[in-house]
Design a protein around this motif. Structure first.
Motif, PDB file in Angstrom:
ATOM      1  N   VAL A 167     -50.943  29.082  32.867  1.00  0.00           N
ATOM      2  CA  VAL A 167     -51.403  28.063  31.924  1.00  0.00           C
ATOM      3  C   VAL A 167     -52.898  27.893  32.136  1.00  0.00           C
ATOM      4  N   ASP A 168     -53.670  27.992  31.056  1.00  0.00           N
ATOM      5  CA  ASP A 168     -55.126  27.840  31.165  1.00  0.00           C
ATOM      6  C   ASP A 168     -55.561  26.680  30.278  1.00  0.00           C
ATOM      7  N   ALA A 169     -56.055  25.619  30.902  1.00  0.00           N
ATOM      8  CA  ALA A 169     -56.449  24.404  30.177  1.00  0.00           C
ATOM      9  C   ALA A 169     -55.340  23.968  29.216  1.00  0.00           C
ATOM     10  N   GLY A 170     -54.094  24.066  29.707  1.00  0.00           N
ATOM     11  CA  GLY A 170     -52.947  23.597  28.946  1.00  0.00           C
ATOM     12  C   GLY A 170     -52.323  24.626  28.014  1.00  0.00           C
ATOM     13  N   VAL A 171     -52.977  25.776  27.847  1.00  0.00           N
ATOM     14  CA  VAL A 171     -52.465  26.794  26.917  1.00  0.00           C
ATOM     15  C   VAL A 171     -51.661  27.849  27.684  1.00  0.00           C
ATOM     16  N   SER A 195     -51.275  19.374  29.189  1.00  0.00           N
ATOM     17  CA  SER A 195     -52.566  18.711  29.056  1.00  0.00           C
ATOM     18  C   SER A 195     -53.692  19.716  29.320  1.00  0.00           C
ATOM     19  N   PRO A 196     -54.821  19.581  28.622  1.00  0.00           N
ATOM     20  CA  PRO A 196     -55.980  20.460  28.879  1.00  0.00           C
ATOM     21  C   PRO A 196     -56.484  20.370  30.324  1.00  0.00           C
ATOM     22  N   LEU A 197     -56.057  19.322  31.044  1.00  0.00           N
ATOM     23  CA  LEU A 197     -56.473  19.178  32.448  1.00  0.00           C
ATOM     24  C   LEU A 197     -55.733  20.152  33.361  1.00  0.00           C
ATOM     25  N   LEU A 198     -54.659  20.766  32.840  1.00  0.00           N
ATOM     26  CA  LEU A 198     -53.799  21.557  33.713  1.00  0.00           C
ATOM     27  C   LEU A 198     -54.028  23.063  33.560  1.00  0.00           C
ATOM     28  N   THR A 199     -54.410  23.689  34.674  1.00  0.00           N
ATOM     29  CA  THR A 199     -54.527  25.150  34.757  1.00  0.00           C
ATOM     30  C   THR A 199     -53.702  25.589  35.956  1.00  0.00           C
ATOM     31  N   VAL A 200     -52.843  26.580  35.741  1.00  0.00           N
ATOM     32  CA  VAL A 200     -51.933  27.026  36.793  1.00  0.00           C
ATOM     33  C   VAL A 200     -51.934  28.544  36.849  1.00  0.00           C
ATOM     34  N   VAL A 201     -52.080  29.105  38.056  1.00  0.00           N
ATOM     35  CA  VAL A 201     -52.041  30.560  38.214  1.00  0.00           C
ATOM     36  C   VAL A 201     -50.969  30.945  39.233  1.00  0.00           C
ATOM     37  N   GLU A 202     -50.467  32.139  39.071  1.00  0.00           N
ATOM     38  CA  GLU A 202     -49.570  32.746  40.067  1.00  0.00           C
ATOM     39  C   GLU A 202     -50.426  33.782  40.782  1.00  0.00           C
ATOM     40  N   ASP A 203     -50.607  33.639  42.086  1.00  0.00           N
ATOM     41  CA  ASP A 203     -51.508  34.563  42.779  1.00  0.00           C
ATOM     42  C   ASP A 203     -51.041  34.906  44.192  1.00  0.00           C
ATOM     43  N   PRO A 204     -50.122  35.889  44.292  1.00  0.00           N
ATOM     44  CA  PRO A 204     -49.631  36.292  45.609  1.00  0.00           C
ATOM     45  C   PRO A 204     -50.694  36.997  46.463  1.00  0.00           C
ATOM     46  N   THR A 205     -51.876  37.284  45.875  1.00  0.00           N
ATOM     47  CA  THR A 205     -52.945  37.898  46.682  1.00  0.00           C
ATOM     48  C   THR A 205     -53.712  36.834  47.474  1.00  0.00           C
ATOM     49  N   ASN A 206     -53.455  35.559  47.187  1.00  0.00           N
ATOM     50  CA  ASN A 206     -54.136  34.473  47.891  1.00  0.00           C
ATOM     51  C   ASN A 206     -53.465  34.248  49.245  1.00  0.00           C
ATOM     52  N   ALA A 207     -54.178  34.596  50.304  1.00  0.00           N
ATOM     53  CA  ALA A 207     -53.598  34.561  51.655  1.00  0.00           C
ATOM     54  C   ALA A 207     -53.170  33.156  52.082  1.00  0.00           C
ATOM     55  N   ARG A 208     -53.722  32.101  51.442  1.00  0.00           N
ATOM     56  CA  ARG A 208     -53.347  30.741  51.840  1.00  0.00           C
ATOM     57  C   ARG A 208     -51.954  30.374  51.356  1.00  0.00           C
ATOM     58  N   SER A 209     -51.466  31.093  50.362  1.00  0.00           N
ATOM     59  CA  SER A 209     -50.151  30.778  49.814  1.00  0.00           C
ATOM     60  C   SER A 209     -49.054  31.257  50.754  1.00  0.00           C
ATOM     61  N   TRP A 210     -47.991  30.454  50.851  1.00  0.00           N
ATOM     62  CA  TRP A 210     -46.849  30.833  51.702  1.00  0.00           C
ATOM     63  C   TRP A 210     -46.133  32.048  51.146  1.00  0.00           C
ATOM     64  N   GLY A 211     -46.268  32.277  49.829  1.00  0.00           N
ATOM     65  CA  GLY A 211     -45.585  33.404  49.206  1.00  0.00           C
ATOM     66  C   GLY A 211     -46.458  34.636  49.087  1.00  0.00           C
ATOM     67  N   ALA A 212     -47.607  34.630  49.777  1.00  0.00           N
ATOM     68  CA  ALA A 212     -48.554  35.745  49.652  1.00  0.00           C
ATOM     69  C   ALA A 212     -47.923  37.063  50.098  1.00  0.00           C
ATOM     70  N   ALA A 226     -50.240  28.118  41.939  1.00  0.00           N
ATOM     71  CA  ALA A 226     -51.191  27.075  42.346  1.00  0.00           C
ATOM     72  C   ALA A 226     -51.876  26.457  41.135  1.00  0.00           C
ATOM     73  N   PRO A 227     -51.914  25.123  41.114  1.00  0.00           N
ATOM     74  CA  PRO A 227     -52.693  24.442  40.081  1.00  0.00           C
ATOM     75  C   PRO A 227     -54.168  24.435  40.473  1.00  0.00           C
ATOM     76  N   THR A 228     -55.053  24.414  39.495  1.00  0.00           N
ATOM     77  CA  THR A 228     -56.488  24.307  39.779  1.00  0.00           C
ATOM     78  C   THR A 228     -56.813  22.838  40.023  1.00  0.00           C
ATOM     79  N   PRO A 229     -57.389  22.511  41.199  1.00  0.00           N
ATOM     80  CA  PRO A 229     -57.616  21.096  41.521  1.00  0.00           C
ATOM     81  C   PRO A 229     -58.714  20.459  40.679  1.00  0.00           C
ATOM     82  N   GLY A 230     -58.608  19.124  40.551  1.00  0.00           N
ATOM     83  CA  GLY A 230     -59.669  18.346  39.913  1.00  0.00           C
ATOM     84  C   GLY A 230     -60.653  17.877  40.975  1.00  0.00           C
ATOM     85  N   THR A 231     -61.342  16.775  40.697  1.00  0.00           N
ATOM     86  CA  THR A 231     -62.396  16.314  41.608  1.00  0.00           C
ATOM     87  C   THR A 231     -62.069  14.994  42.304  1.00  0.00           C
TER      88      THR A 231
END
Length: 229
Positions: free
Chosen positions: A85-89, A52-69, A128-133
């Protein structure tokens, strides 16, 4: 006590814990090693609408909040943010130096090791998925007839990474008229990863970092086959 769940096609609401497990499985199919070996349903689909275009997902081990950082991967290369995945693509796969060489691209600093004796493979560790509102309560209020899924059993064994076929046992709460109702004992969700991703109707604001390779949030997925035992 818990009642028998409904059977039919329903809207399901995944809580962040379940979403994180689902995203972890999706991420597992985006390791380039699986693609090279012909074991990923997303091979040859880069640039296509896979969700879905609502879904954006990134892999980011540089993000200190992630357990896998981690600042470096299993081959000692610097980790970085990799759009999946960026806006479903579908944007691409995560690579080790070996998969990058095989596919004529560069490593994404995504080498992971199963154990110290195994050779590094390519894998995600901080998805991490990009959150909605909308809050979880707001999302549930928008569901007239559905199920809040709070637990899944056998999700990993219940997914075929090549076809995407998925069947898993689940537990949760009935949703009626935008309100959570009675608890539901074991029911079955049957779908495919492809359909679940494309049928995402809403993404919650409640991004939750969990002790696994993916973060979660509340996810509303429409038109899912649910069957009672």
């Amino acid at each position: 006590g818990a009642t028998k769940p409904p059977s039919g096609r329903l809207t399901i609401v995944l809580d962040p814990w379940v979403t994180a497990q689902l995203l972890g499985i999706v991420a597992g199919t985006l390791g380039a090693e699986e693609v090279v070996k012909g074991r990923s349903l997303f091979a040859d689909r880069v640039g296509e609408q896979v969700a879905s275009p609502l879904l954006t997902v990134v892999e980011d081990p540089t993000n200190a909040r992630s357990w896998g950082a981690t600042p470096v991967d299993a081959e000692g290369l610097a980790t970085r943010r990799v759009p999946l995945v960026d806006a479903g693509v579908l944007q691409g796969f995560v690579h080790s130096t070996w998969t990058a060489r095989r596919m004529g691209t560069a490593s994404t600093g995504s080498a992971v090791r199963g154990g110290f004796k195994s050779t590094p493979g390519a894998g995600c560790r901080a998805v991490a998925p990009t959150p909605g509102t909308a809050t979880a309560a707001e999302l549930i209020a928008g569901v007239d007839d559905g199920v809040l899924v709070q637990e899944v059993s056998g999700l990993h064994s219940g997914v075929n990474p090549v076809s995407g076929d998925l069947s898993t046992g689940a537990e949760g709460l009935r949703i009626r008229g935008g309100q959570v109702a009675e608890p539901l004992r074991e029911f079955t969700i049957a779908s495919t990863l492809q359909r679940l991703l494309l049928d995402v109707r809403a993404v919650g604001a409640d991004l939750t970092w969990l002790p696994m390779s993916a973060a979660g949030l509340t996810l509303v997925i429409g038109d899912v086959a649910v069957s009672g035992e």
